[in-house]
Design a protein around this motif. Structure first.
Motif, PDB file in Angstrom:
ATOM      1  N   SER A 106       0.814  -1.219   0.000  1.00  0.00           N
ATOM      2  CA  SER A 106       0.000   0.000   0.000  1.00  0.00           C
ATOM      3  C   SER A 106       0.847   1.268   0.000  1.00  0.00           C
ATOM      4  O   SER A 106       0.337   2.354  -0.316  1.00  0.00           O
ATOM      5  CB  SER A 106      -0.938   0.006   1.210  1.00  0.00           C
ATOM      6  OG  SER A 106      -1.849  -1.077   1.143  1.00  0.00           O
ATOM      7  N   LEU A 126      -8.000  16.226   1.527  1.00  0.00           N
ATOM      8  CA  LEU A 126      -7.893  14.802   1.216  1.00  0.00           C
ATOM      9  C   LEU A 126      -9.019  14.022   1.869  1.00  0.00           C
ATOM     10  O   LEU A 126      -9.437  14.329   2.994  1.00  0.00           O
ATOM     11  CB  LEU A 126      -6.559  14.236   1.727  1.00  0.00           C
ATOM     12  CG  LEU A 126      -5.280  14.501   0.952  1.00  0.00           C
ATOM     13  CD1 LEU A 126      -5.025  15.987   0.734  1.00  0.00           C
ATOM     14  CD2 LEU A 126      -4.085  13.855   1.665  1.00  0.00           C
ATOM     15  N   ASP A 128     -10.053   9.891   2.612  1.00  0.00           N
ATOM     16  CA  ASP A 128      -9.618   8.496   2.603  1.00  0.00           C
ATOM     17  C   ASP A 128     -10.845   7.617   2.859  1.00  0.00           C
ATOM     18  O   ASP A 128     -11.447   7.675   3.930  1.00  0.00           O
ATOM     19  CB  ASP A 128      -8.559   8.283   3.683  1.00  0.00           C
ATOM     20  CG  ASP A 128      -8.016   6.863   3.740  1.00  0.00           C
ATOM     21  OD1 ASP A 128      -8.325   6.065   2.824  1.00  0.00           O
ATOM     22  OD2 ASP A 128      -7.290   6.556   4.701  1.00  0.00           O
ATOM     23  N   THR A 131     -10.856   4.013   5.819  1.00  0.00           N
ATOM     24  CA  THR A 131      -9.535   4.439   6.303  1.00  0.00           C
ATOM     25  C   THR A 131      -8.812   3.397   7.146  1.00  0.00           C
ATOM     26  O   THR A 131      -7.588   3.378   7.184  1.00  0.00           O
ATOM     27  CB  THR A 131      -9.667   5.764   7.075  1.00  0.00           C
ATOM     28  OG1 THR A 131      -8.390   6.352   7.266  1.00  0.00           O
ATOM     29  CG2 THR A 131     -10.367   5.573   8.420  1.00  0.00           C
ATOM     30  N   LEU A 136      -3.043   5.472   5.036  1.00  0.00           N
ATOM     31  CA  LEU A 136      -2.878   6.209   3.783  1.00  0.00           C
ATOM     32  C   LEU A 136      -2.980   7.709   4.024  1.00  0.00           C
ATOM     33  O   LEU A 136      -2.119   8.483   3.592  1.00  0.00           O
ATOM     34  CB  LEU A 136      -3.928   5.766   2.757  1.00  0.00           C
ATOM     35  CG  LEU A 136      -3.845   4.337   2.243  1.00  0.00           C
ATOM     36  CD1 LEU A 136      -4.966   4.076   1.240  1.00  0.00           C
ATOM     37  CD2 LEU A 136      -2.491   4.061   1.594  1.00  0.00           C
ATOM     38  N   LEU A 137      -4.044   8.130   4.685  1.00  0.00           N
ATOM     39  CA  LEU A 137      -4.248   9.553   4.931  1.00  0.00           C
ATOM     40  C   LEU A 137      -3.115  10.150   5.760  1.00  0.00           C
ATOM     41  O   LEU A 137      -2.563  11.209   5.426  1.00  0.00           O
ATOM     42  CB  LEU A 137      -5.585   9.767   5.639  1.00  0.00           C
ATOM     43  CG  LEU A 137      -5.897  11.207   6.050  1.00  0.00           C
ATOM     44  CD1 LEU A 137      -5.974  12.117   4.825  1.00  0.00           C
ATOM     45  CD2 LEU A 137      -7.183  11.267   6.853  1.00  0.00           C
ATOM     46  N   GLY A 151     -10.786  10.829   7.152  1.00  0.00           N
ATOM     47  CA  GLY A 151     -10.870   9.402   6.880  1.00  0.00           C
ATOM     48  C   GLY A 151     -12.220   8.896   7.350  1.00  0.00           C
ATOM     49  O   GLY A 151     -12.665   9.237   8.450  1.00  0.00           O
ATOM     50  N   VAL A 202      -8.468   9.030  -1.869  1.00  0.00           N
ATOM     51  CA  VAL A 202      -7.655   7.810  -1.890  1.00  0.00           C
ATOM     52  C   VAL A 202      -8.439   6.677  -1.255  1.00  0.00           C
ATOM     53  O   VAL A 202      -9.304   6.913  -0.404  1.00  0.00           O
ATOM     54  CB  VAL A 202      -6.307   8.000  -1.158  1.00  0.00           C
ATOM     55  CG1 VAL A 202      -5.492   9.105  -1.815  1.00  0.00           C
ATOM     56  CG2 VAL A 202      -6.517   8.297   0.314  1.00  0.00           C
ATOM     57  N   SER A 203      -8.134   5.470  -1.660  1.00  0.00           N
ATOM     58  CA  SER A 203      -8.808   4.323  -1.048  1.00  0.00           C
ATOM     59  C   SER A 203      -8.051   3.040  -1.339  1.00  0.00           C
ATOM     60  O   SER A 203      -7.511   2.849  -2.435  1.00  0.00           O
ATOM     61  CB  SER A 203     -10.243   4.190  -1.586  1.00  0.00           C
ATOM     62  OG  SER A 203     -10.929   3.135  -0.936  1.00  0.00           O
ATOM     63  N   ASN A 204      -8.022   2.193  -0.334  1.00  0.00           N
ATOM     64  CA  ASN A 204      -7.609   0.801  -0.491  1.00  0.00           C
ATOM     65  C   ASN A 204      -8.848  -0.026  -0.160  1.00  0.00           C
ATOM     66  O   ASN A 204      -9.002  -0.508   0.960  1.00  0.00           O
ATOM     67  CB  ASN A 204      -6.452   0.464   0.449  1.00  0.00           C
ATOM     68  CG  ASN A 204      -6.070  -1.009   0.386  1.00  0.00           C
ATOM     69  OD1 ASN A 204      -6.443  -1.726  -0.541  1.00  0.00           O
ATOM     70  ND2 ASN A 204      -5.342  -1.484   1.393  1.00  0.00           N
TER      71      ASN A 204
END
Length: 311
Positions: A106, A126, A128, A131, A136-137, A151, A202-204
């Motif tokens: 990641s 931003l 996330d 989260t 990530l954030l 997040g 952003v994202s996972n």
């Protein structure tokens, strides 16, 4: 086993050797590394102690604790979950049962985003999605001194952990964490204060196909939360939900960065294009697997709508 770490061992070197053998027999890869990591945490010292004082005796309390940790690792519980912490982007992140265990793969997303941003000192907002630990954030905020972010996660326990991580890293003033679905989170105003659309999403997301989860390594299948893994029958369910919503929530020229599973880059890129987002780049992890996609929102909203509708 009071007074003996593993298999009757009484010194540090003996305990590590016995733990290495036990973990290897249990099928743990890098069993010596994991045994050494557990021993270092046990004694609150770095690996140099293992070299400098191999004959250091273990107290009964130390032996019992080490035994318990080795037993948990032999049952394939990850070292990070035993210790309650994982390093990510050279930062310490606490984790709990509701959060995905942050992994080096990641970090590909963090690096790709930083390379894509034209100005790291801009006051970016931003978001996330999903989260978890906030890795990530918070990793991005650590590199973007004027950025703020939010997040979101559906899990209250994950939100609590992420907020604790932000405070520990000195980033609490620039980050907030809220319990929301993706759709609700995308509608939130940008950043901790008032704002407008998001500069970066952003994202996972969960991207493992439902039928493949049971075949994952025990460290993942048995210990990561199912909600953070299960991407539906083909692994793409989360992308189908979040990409169209993100397209409307991004500011003109905003970016979206998504982690993807092996072999998913083409399919996810197609979903981005269908939502009117322009694919900009792909980034590979250290194994050469396409792991991150970055796309941008056109500054021409009319062109964006026409692209999204196929016009």
């Amino acid at each position: 086993m009071s007074g003996a770490a593993v298999s009757g061992a009484t010194t540090l070197a003996e305990a590590v050797a016995a733990a290495t053998a036990r973990l290897g027999a249990a099928g743990v890869a890098d069993s010596r590394r994991d045994a050494r990591l557990l021993a270092c945490r046990l004694l609150g010292a770095g690996p140099e102690l293992l070299l400098a004082q191999p004959e250091r005796p273990l107290s009964a309390a130390e032996a019992d604790r080490f035994d318990a940790w080795v037993a948990r690792r032999a049952a394939r519980e990850p070292v990070s979950r035993i210790l309650g912490e994982r390093e990510f982007w050279s930062l310490p992140f606490g984790l709990n049962a509701a959060t995905l265990d942050p992994r080096p793969d990641s970090e590909t997303l963090v690096a790709a985003v930083l390379e894509a941003l034209p100005e790291r000192t801009a006051p970016l907002r931003l978001l996330d999605l999903g989260t978890g630990t906030g890795c990530l954030l918070l990793a991005l905020l650590s590199e973007l001194p004027r950025a703020t972010g939010c997040g979101i996660d559906i899990s209250a326990a994950a939100i609590e952990q992420a907020a604790a991580n932000a405070a520990r890293l000195g980033l609490g003033a620039r980050a907030r964490f809220l319990r929301h679905s993706w759709e609700a989170g995308l509608a939130l105003p940008g950043g901790p204060g008032p704002g407008g659309p998001w500069d970066l999403v952003v994202s996972n997301p969960p991207y493992i196909a439902s039928g493949e989860i049971a075949a994952l390594a025990p460290e993942v299948a048995a210990y990561d939360p199912a909600a953070a893994l299960d991407g539906g029958p083909d692994g793409l369910a989360a992308y189908r939900a979040l990409i169209p919503a993100a397209a409307t929530a991004l500011r003109p020229c905003g970016l979206i960065a998504l982690e993807v599973g092996q072999g998913q880059a083409d399919a996810v890129e197609g979903l981005l294009g269908a939502a009117g987002l322009r694919p900009l780049r792909r980034a590979c992890d250290l194994a050469g697997i396409e792991r991150c996609l970055i796309a941008g929102k056109s500054s021409n909203d009319a062109a964006l709508r026409a692209t999204a509708s196929g016009g």
